[in-house]
Design a protein around this motif. Structure first.
Motif, short mmCIF file in Angstrom:
data_model
loop_
_atom_site.label_atom_id
_atom_site.label_comp_id
_atom_site.label_asym_id
_atom_site.label_seq_id
_atom_site.Cartn_x
_atom_site.Cartn_y
_atom_site.Cartn_z
N GLN A 21 0.82 -1.22 0.00
CA GLN A 21 0.00 0.00 0.00
C GLN A 21 0.85 1.28 0.00
O GLN A 21 0.52 2.25 0.67
CB GLN A 21 -0.96 0.00 1.20
N ILE A 22 1.96 1.26 -0.75
CA ILE A 22 2.83 2.44 -0.88
C ILE A 22 2.53 3.06 -2.24
O ILE A 22 2.77 2.44 -3.28
CB ILE A 22 4.32 2.05 -0.78
N ASP A 23 2.01 4.28 -2.25
CA ASP A 23 1.64 4.90 -3.53
C ASP A 23 2.87 5.50 -4.21
O ASP A 23 3.95 5.57 -3.64
CB ASP A 23 0.52 5.91 -3.37
N SER A 24 2.71 5.92 -5.45
CA SER A 24 3.84 6.38 -6.25
C SER A 24 4.55 7.59 -5.65
O SER A 24 5.77 7.69 -5.75
CB SER A 24 3.40 6.67 -7.68
N ASP A 25 3.82 8.50 -5.03
CA ASP A 25 4.48 9.64 -4.39
C ASP A 25 5.33 9.19 -3.22
O ASP A 25 6.45 9.69 -3.01
CB ASP A 25 3.44 10.66 -3.90
N ASP A 26 4.83 8.22 -2.45
CA ASP A 26 5.59 7.71 -1.32
C ASP A 26 6.80 6.89 -1.78
O ASP A 26 7.84 6.89 -1.11
CB ASP A 26 4.71 6.87 -0.40
N ILE A 27 6.67 6.22 -2.92
CA ILE A 27 7.81 5.48 -3.46
C ILE A 27 8.94 6.44 -3.79
O ILE A 27 10.11 6.16 -3.52
CB ILE A 27 7.40 4.64 -4.69
N GLU A 28 8.60 7.57 -4.35
CA GLU A 28 9.60 8.61 -4.66
C GLU A 28 10.32 9.04 -3.39
O GLU A 28 11.55 9.08 -3.34
CB GLU A 28 8.92 9.81 -5.32
N ASP A 29 9.56 9.34 -2.35
CA ASP A 29 10.17 9.75 -1.08
C ASP A 29 11.01 8.62 -0.49
O ASP A 29 12.09 8.86 0.07
CB ASP A 29 9.10 10.15 -0.07
N LEU A 30 10.53 7.41 -0.63
CA LEU A 30 11.20 6.24 -0.06
C LEU A 30 12.55 6.01 -0.72
O LEU A 30 13.56 5.80 -0.05
CB LEU A 30 10.30 5.02 -0.21
N TRP A 31 12.61 6.05 -2.05
CA TRP A 31 13.87 5.78 -2.71
C TRP A 31 14.89 6.86 -2.41
O TRP A 31 16.07 6.59 -2.26
CB TRP A 31 13.71 5.52 -4.22
#
Length: 77
Positions: A21-31
């Protein structure tokens, strides 16, 4: 992960969006956070062969590992 979610094992095959449940905006922050903590460059990500193809935890690891490592200078002992 969010603090209210209990700890659980994460598998390389876990889908970031569907399973975690990690959306694309959060994936950006995560990487960006992972790259910074692991000493990988965040520059020129568009040239990374895995850019735009991150769907699983494995893909995220491959993306970060494909980024150049930053050179760090250690102080003399």
């Amino acid at each position: 992960m969010k603090p209210y979610i209990p700890a659980f094992p994460v598998r390389a095959s876990d889908m970031l969006l569907d399973d975690l449940q990690i959306d694309s905006d959060d994936i950006e922050d995560l990487w960006v956070e992972i790259a910074t903590r692991s000493g990988h460059s965040r520059d020129e990500i568009e040239n990374n062969p895995f850019y735009g193809k991150v769907k699983t935890v494995r893909d995220l690891v491959l993306l970060i590992n494909a980024q150049p490592r930053l050179v760090t200078v250690r102080p003399p002992a």
